[in-house]
Write an enzyme that holds these catalytic residues in place. Structure first.
Site, mmCIF file in Angstrom:
data_model
loop_
_atom_site.group_PDB
_atom_site.id
_atom_site.type_symbol
_atom_site.label_atom_id
_atom_site.label_comp_id
_atom_site.label_asym_id
_atom_site.label_seq_id
_atom_site.Cartn_x
_atom_site.Cartn_y
_atom_site.Cartn_z
ATOM 1 N N LYS A 5 0.831 -1.214 0.000
ATOM 2 C CA LYS A 5 0.000 0.000 0.000
ATOM 3 C C LYS A 5 0.860 1.257 0.000
ATOM 4 C CE LYS A 5 -1.223 -0.723 4.838
ATOM 5 N NZ LYS A 5 -0.367 -1.925 4.999
ATOM 6 N N ARG B 25 -7.452 2.115 10.807
ATOM 7 C CA ARG B 25 -7.127 0.696 10.927
ATOM 8 C C ARG B 25 -8.073 -0.014 11.886
ATOM 9 N NH1 ARG B 25 -1.343 0.467 9.530
ATOM 10 N NH2 ARG B 25 -0.404 -1.482 10.120
ATOM 11 N N ARG C 28 11.735 -7.000 2.625
ATOM 12 C CA ARG C 28 11.698 -5.539 2.599
ATOM 13 C C ARG C 28 12.987 -4.912 3.170
ATOM 14 N NH1 ARG C 28 5.825 -3.362 4.039
ATOM 15 N NH2 ARG C 28 6.221 -4.127 6.125
ATOM 16 N N ARG D 16 13.239 -3.330 8.811
ATOM 17 C CA ARG D 16 12.381 -2.885 9.916
ATOM 18 C C ARG D 16 12.380 -3.931 11.028
ATOM 19 N NH1 ARG D 16 6.661 -1.056 7.323
ATOM 20 N NH2 ARG D 16 5.936 -2.088 9.213
ATOM 21 N N ARG E 85 1.070 -9.394 12.942
ATOM 22 C CA ARG E 85 0.460 -8.218 12.294
ATOM 23 C C ARG E 85 -0.667 -8.650 11.360
ATOM 24 N NH1 ARG E 85 5.826 -6.189 10.218
ATOM 25 N NH2 ARG E 85 4.659 -5.077 8.625
#
Ligand code: ADP
Length: 313
Positions: free
Chosen positions: A93, A170, A204, A248, A259
């Site tokens: 996103k 969220r 990532r 991260r 998550r």
């Protein structure tokens, strides 16, 4: 910039903070009867509050998506895009919201980035935040509204208008409060297979110097349970970023799975909230950026070159 957008944005950040404050008072009132009178006095009435004025004056859309509910067919005065990007961790996103933000000339505001900025500062919140984020849990609404209001106010002072929100709202409560202060035109929810999501999160990387995001995962997921096979080429950094890549702290397999669990529990109902309003556009990502970007633009009735031309005009 249209005058209306300027006026609207001048107040949006303040309004968000105020409405959250009043909503919190209501919650206290429910558990604390003596607070009730105060809350009744303070809570803006929906028919006379500033938020109502904003909604009625600026409940408009830059009608680029003609087939998402009836809201999009009404002729309304122009204002900038007010979109939300939604989807599981790792779905991309941030990538697509940021590309659209460049294309449409509206700010891309990612609450995850705001949280990470706060984390990397030595501010009083940072230790508390690290504990929550690194367990894959959601930060409290209070902290999120605080960070978001500050970010909106900073943007307002620079004359920003419109928004593409990423990672917010969220929870249902966040969606309801956002609904109180302004009208979201469109919610794009990106979909991808869960096994691919985990792989993408683990691949990532971020350049600690320029802040750009990359992905070192080379994804080749086989066809399974009626789902087609899927390949995604890695998005590799240029040589000068190679030695500065960081991962991260919440992109570990265990935290990513937590998550995803939290997303399914808390965020899935937010999709239903917007679906009921006729504002949800679901988009199944067909692959990596080269395959998905043109298809996403097509689904949004946007033409890359046309949007750029009208921005210059
Ligand atoms: P993800 O890849 O999980 O979508 P984000 O970058 O959007 O990650 O967010 C990182 C973390 O920041 C989340 O796991 C959560 O702890 C916190 N966070 C971001 N946005 C919100 C929000 N709207 N409400 C609560 N917590 C949030």
């Amino acid at each position: 910039m249209p005058l209306e957008s300027g006026i609207f944005l001048f107040s949006f950040g303040h309004l968000l903070a105020d409405v959250f404050f009043f909503a919190s008072l209501s919650a206290i009132q429910a558990s604390n009867p003596p607070m009730a009178a105060l809350t009744r006095l303070l809570k803006p009435s929906p028919s006379s509050s500033i938020s109502f004025l904003f909604k009625s004056s600026f409940s408009t859309t830059t009608a680029v998506v003609s087939d998402i509910g009836s809201n999009f067919s009404e002729p309304k005065p122009p204002r900038n895009y007010q979109w939300v990007f939604f989807g599981c961790p790792g779905v991309g996103k941030g990538t697509y919201a940021s590309r659209l933000s460049n294309l449409l000339g509206v700010p891309h505001i990612a609450t995850g980035d705001l949280v990470r900025e706060e984390l990397s500062s030595s501010g009083p919140l940072s230790r508390q935040l690290a504990e929550i984020v690194n367990q894959g849990k959601l930060v409290s609404d209070e902290i999120i509204f605080n960070l978001l209001s500050k970010r909106l106010e900073a943007g307002e002072s620079k004359g920003e208008s419109g928004f593409i929100l990423d990672g917010f709202p969220r929870t249902i409560r966040q969606a309801e409060i956002l609904d109180e202060v302004t009208e979201v035109d469109l919610v794009v929810t990106l979909k991808l297979r869960e096994d691919v999501l985990v792989e993408k999160c683990l691949g990532r990387r971020i350049c600690s110097q320029c802040g750009k995001g990359f992905n070192v995962a080379s994804i080749n997921a086989k066809a399974e349970n009626g789902r087609p096979e899927m390949s995604m080429a890695p998005l590799l950094p240029p040589p000068h970023c190679n030695s500065k890549l960081i991962t991260r702290a919440d992109d570990t397999e265990q935290v990513v799975k937590e998550r995803l669990r939290v997303y399914n529990e808390k965020s899935q109902p937010v999709e239903d909230f917007y679906k009921a309003q006729g504002k949800l556009m679901e988009f199944d990502l067909p692959g990596g950026i080269p395959e998905s970007w043109p298809k996403l633009l097509e689904a949004l009735n946007l033409d890359d070159s046309e949007v750029k031309r009208s921005a210059v005009a």
